[in-house]
Design an enzyme around this catalytic site. Structure first.
Site, PDB file in Angstrom:
ATOM      1  N   ASP A  25      40.798  37.020  45.726  1.00 18.91           N
ATOM      2  CA  ASP A  25      39.854  38.043  45.305  1.00 18.91           C
ATOM      3  C   ASP A  25      38.458  37.753  45.882  1.00 18.91           C
ATOM      4  OD1 ASP A  25      39.515  40.347  43.539  1.00 18.91           O
ATOM      5  OD2 ASP A  25      38.134  39.014  42.453  1.00 18.91           O
TER       6      ASP A  25
ATOM      7  N   LYS B 112      35.967  39.815  48.655  1.00 19.68           N
ATOM      8  CA  LYS B 112      34.550  40.143  48.484  1.00 19.68           C
ATOM      9  C   LYS B 112      33.731  39.619  49.662  1.00 19.68           C
ATOM     10  CE  LYS B 112      35.021  40.034  43.480  1.00 19.68           C
ATOM     11  NZ  LYS B 112      34.923  39.186  42.302  1.00 19.68           N
TER      12      LYS B 112
END
Ligand code: ADP
Ligand code: ASP
Ligand code: MG
Length: 817
Positions: free
Chosen positions: A680, A684
């Protein structure tokens, strides 16, 4: 002395006739010495019915039932509004009219022929019956006289659209008025007669014109047009809910608006009034106190760029093209005289600057005939290939923005085209009259409602702008967003002038739609009870086909499925707001396509919540880049889960229990490895790197795993927890080492010299990331301008509340454009 004209709905029922009589009584009371003249339309729907009956008769079809219904409607009204003893004379005279009408229709049926002349005669019975009836009813209160206007309005023989012989007509009207000085004249609108006394009509909606002809002949002080709306509005209120009443307009503005479809007043009405400078006041029979709209010479200055928007739906355009012909002087003269001779009404003309083609708009009924006459007239030129065959395009509409201020206000057309473009409305042709009081565009009929509302929103900025949102996903974020939107709606409307209507919702089970907005008080029930099963392609197709203005697609899912549709959504000129990272962190080419499509189609693609939830990270980076700054380095902690872990993994705590705690508190994914692996975080960093101008792929981000291989390899979540206990020494070592050096563990993302990485680090007090509490995110931008001291953004970077708030902010930013 005033003229009071009442339209179809104002005479359409016993109830409205009562209201009409009250208005009249007030007027008579106010100006007793100066009796008004009353002009009346047919009862609402009657003209259309008469036309339909005549056309049916010409085809050999029976009309008896419709005729009986028409008769009954008038008779019932008489019986409701007249004392029994007075009814007979009125009913007898009406009956005579209906008998004539029946004979006439019978004649059409027998001959199977309906000429324009006969048609005018048939439809004249609408006004003759209504006016006769009302004059009889009014006679209970005032000395009243019925006037068949065909006796005084003299016209040529252009049936259906007769031209008035003004001089003779004015003489006859004055004579009639003076002969009946003590009575109120009740005059049939719409009709006149030619030299031979044959009935003619003045064009659909022509009763307004009758009122103006009487007004001019009698030098009236005012011409009142009583209808069923609060005067002339900024747009047709049936099409644009936010249309509002205009207090005043010039004759030119009223003329332009009505010429381009504002049906509330018939365009020729303005001419007699203009010539004699008589104000026209449009008033609402059903709200008589409302001041209405005044049409007059001089209006107070207004700061609005335009007065109104009008439209004509359903027109066709013809395109005449030919390199050898067009542009040669005389060609367009010949073309348009031909059309005038053939009585083909040209609504609008545009000529391309290359002068190779002339495009003009006509009513659909005239299209074929126009083509035939042109190709006949220019037969030789066609043969010589100096002219192409006439091209026809159907199912189009004209939208016109009108106002005298446009002349002095730059940017009106820019605003018009911007709002059309942003809403995906393709403009086929443009015409700006030399007066500059009007800019007209030709668009597809199917886009008209959307275009009118979008343009209205754009020009009347003091009004609320409506966003139509289609929302995917009803998990934590979706739910929270709906709650926030619901709670904040009133504030938004008042302070930002934005109204959000949720026009569609879908989760993985169901989908629901409502162009007027799904109520956010009970959206869950609405969705549960919706008949449609979830179907993403169908959801997108429906969103497109609803064709609503200012449309936004909101993706509140974490699924790869919706991202496959982003490109086509943007291409249909619908903006996207998404908290879903999968789209932007896919292949670089895809990331780029989203951006390019949004730019090309003039819509927004906002994804602030992809990084740091509601924290203003993406926006800040964009602002830095747009203002010419250059990113040297980004350092960040963008995983709330891992922050939480390291902030709690200290002292006696062991790693296993800390991960468990994080999971219990809802900070992790169902499989905590999804967070701990750094996937994750990697997404980003990738999005940040791309926004900072680097074309990186997933494989370009190097990730130092914070888990030993055995933990990564565990077969299940249970096994994973077991492996954390087995590997306890590894984690304890890390912790002890850090603590003994007075440092803390941090999982830090970095972008430097175009290289992105995520590493496990130990940082001491001097490091800006040392102090970080809870599940906070932090990011520091070192740029050419922020070199000495980097720009730091810090705060809660996870959770439904802040993420939904970020989506909300993006949505409002779409509205701001
Ligand atoms: P009447 O029968 O009283 O002559 P019309 O039906 O001819 O009334 O005209 C009134 C209607 O015009 C309204 O009901 C409204 O729907 C329509 N209309 C179209 N454009 C406008 C506008 N810009 N302002 C007000 N009304 C409009
Ligand atoms: N009755 C006519 C029509 O419907 C004229 C009018 O109402 O103004 O067109
Ligand atoms: Mg009308």
């Amino acid at each position: 002395m005033k003229i009071l004209k009442f339209g179809g709905t104002s005479v359409g029922s016993a109830q409205s006739i009562k209201t009409l009589l009250n208005i009249l009584k007030d007027e008579v009371k106010q100006s007793a010495a100066d009796k008004p003249v009353v002009v009346l339309s047919a009862m609402s729907g009657v003209t259309n019915l008469l036309i339909a009956m005549a056309e049916e008769a010409a085809k050999g079809n029976d009309f008896a039932a419709q005729l009986a219904e028409l008769e009954k409607r008038h008779f019932d009204t008489v019986k409701t509004l007249l004392e029994i003893r007075d009814q007979n004379p009125a009913l007898t005279r009406l009956k005579i009219n209906f008998n004539h009408l029946e004979e006439l229709l019978q004649g059409i049926l027998t001959l199977r022929e309906l000429t324009q002349k006969t048609r005018d005669l048939v439809i004249s019975y609408g006004e003759r019956c209504s006016t006769l009836m009302i004059s009889k009813i009014a006679a209970q209160y005032f000395p009243s006289v019925f006037v068949d206007a065909s006796e005084v309005i003299k016209t040529d023989s252009t049936f259906g659209q007769a031209k008035v012989n003004t001089e003779l007509t004015e003489q006859l009207i004055c004579g009639l008025y003076h002969e009946n000085k003590d009575q109120i004249l009740f005059v049939t609108g719409f009709i006149g007669s030619n030299d031979s006394g044959q009935i003619t009509t003045l064009g659909r909606g022509g009763s307004d014109y009758t009122a103006a002809i009487f007004g001019a002949a009698l030098n009236a002080s005012e011409i009142q047009i009583w209808t069923d709306v609060n005067g002339m509005m900024t747009a047709d209120p049936r099409m644009v809910k936010k249309a509002f009443s205009l207090s005043e307009l010039t004759y030119t503005e009223a003329m332009e608006l009505s010429y381009f479809g504002a049906k509330v007043i018939y365009p020729p009405t303005m001419i007699p009034a203009f010539l004699k400078k008589i104000p026209i006041v449009i008033k609402n029979t059903f709200e008589p106190e409302f001041v209405g709209t005044v049409i007059q010479h001089d209006c107070k200055p207004s700061n609005l760029a335009i007065k109104g928007i009008s439209s004509i739906n359903n027109i066709s355009i013809l395109n005449v093209e030919g390199s050898g012909m067009v542009g040669k002087s005389g060609f367009s003269g010949r073309l348009f005289s031909l059309l005038a001779r053939e009585q083909i009404n040209v609504i609008l003309i545009t000529q391309s600057s290359s002068e190779h083609s002339i495009t003009f708009a006509v009513q659909p009924g005239d299209t074929e005939r126009a083509r035939q006459v042109i190709e006949h007239e220019f037969e030789l030129e066609l043969l010589a290939k100096k002219l192409e065959h006439v091209e026809i395009e159907k199912d189009l509409a004209i939208l016109a923005v009108v106002g005298e201020n446009m002349k002095e206000t730059p940017g009106v057309s820019g605003k018009l085209f911007h709002s059309l473009g942003r809403n995906g409305v393709n403009v086929r042709a443009i015409a700006q009259g030399s007066s500059e009081y009007n800019i007209s565009v030709i668009i597809s009929s199917t886009d008209l409602a959307k275009a009118l509302n979008a343009v209205h929103d754009a020009f009347f900025v003091q009004l609320t702008k409506t966003l139509h949102a289609f929302c995917l996903g009803t998990g934590n974020i979706g739910k929270t967003l709906f709650r926030q939107l619901n709670g904040h709606a009133a504030f938004l409307q008042e302070n930002n002038g934005i109204q959000v209507k949720i026009a569609g919702i879908s989760n993985t089970r169901k989908m629901a739609f409502n162009a007027d907005g799904i109520s956010l008080d009970n959206w869950e029930e609405t969705l549960d009870q919706a008949p449609d099963q979830a179907d993403l392609p169908a959801f997108i197709a429906k969103m497109k086909s609803m064709n609503l203005p200012n449309c936004v697609f909101i993706d509140n899912t974490a699924s790869p499925v919706p991202t496959a549709f982003y490109e086509q959504v943007l291409k249909s000129t619908i903006s996207i707001v998404t908290c879903n990272k999968i789209g932007n962190s896919g292949p670089y080419q895809q990331y780029k396509t989203f951006r390019d499509s949004a730019r090309q189609h003039g819509v927004d693609f906002f994804y602030e919540t992809n990084v740091g939830a509601g924290l203003p990270i993406i926006r800040t980076l964009k602002d830095l880049m747009n203002s010419g700054d250059r990113v040297q380095k980004i350092e960040a902690i963008l995983s709330g889960t891992i922050s939480f872990l390291f902030n709690n993994f200290k002292g006696d705590a062991n790693f296993h229990d800390t991960v468990k705690l994080a999971q219990e508190k809802g900070y992790t994914e169902p499989d905590p490895r999804d967070d701990l692996r750094g996937t994750d975080f990697m997404r980003k960093m990738l999005i940040l790197a791309r926004d900072a101008g680097y074309a990186l792929e997933t494989s370009d981000v190097s990730i130092e795993s914070m888990l030993p291989q055995a933990c990564l390899d565990a077969a299940s979540v249970d096994d994973f927890y077991k492996s954390l206990i087995a590997e306890d020494a590894h984690f304890a070592n890390l912790k002890n080492k850090a603590e003994s050096e007075g440092k803390v563990l941090r999982y830090i993302g970095k972008l430097e010299n175009g290289k992105a990485s995520i590493t496990l680090e130990m940082v001491d007090e001097s490091h800006p990331f040392y102090m970080l509490s809870g599940s906070d995110n932090i990011i520091s931008f070192t740029t050419d301008r922020y070199k000495e001291r980097p720009l730091v953004i810090k705060g809660p970077g996870a959770g439904a509340e802040v993420t939904a708030a970020g989506v909300f902010a993006d949505l409002i930013n779409v509205g701001a454009n």
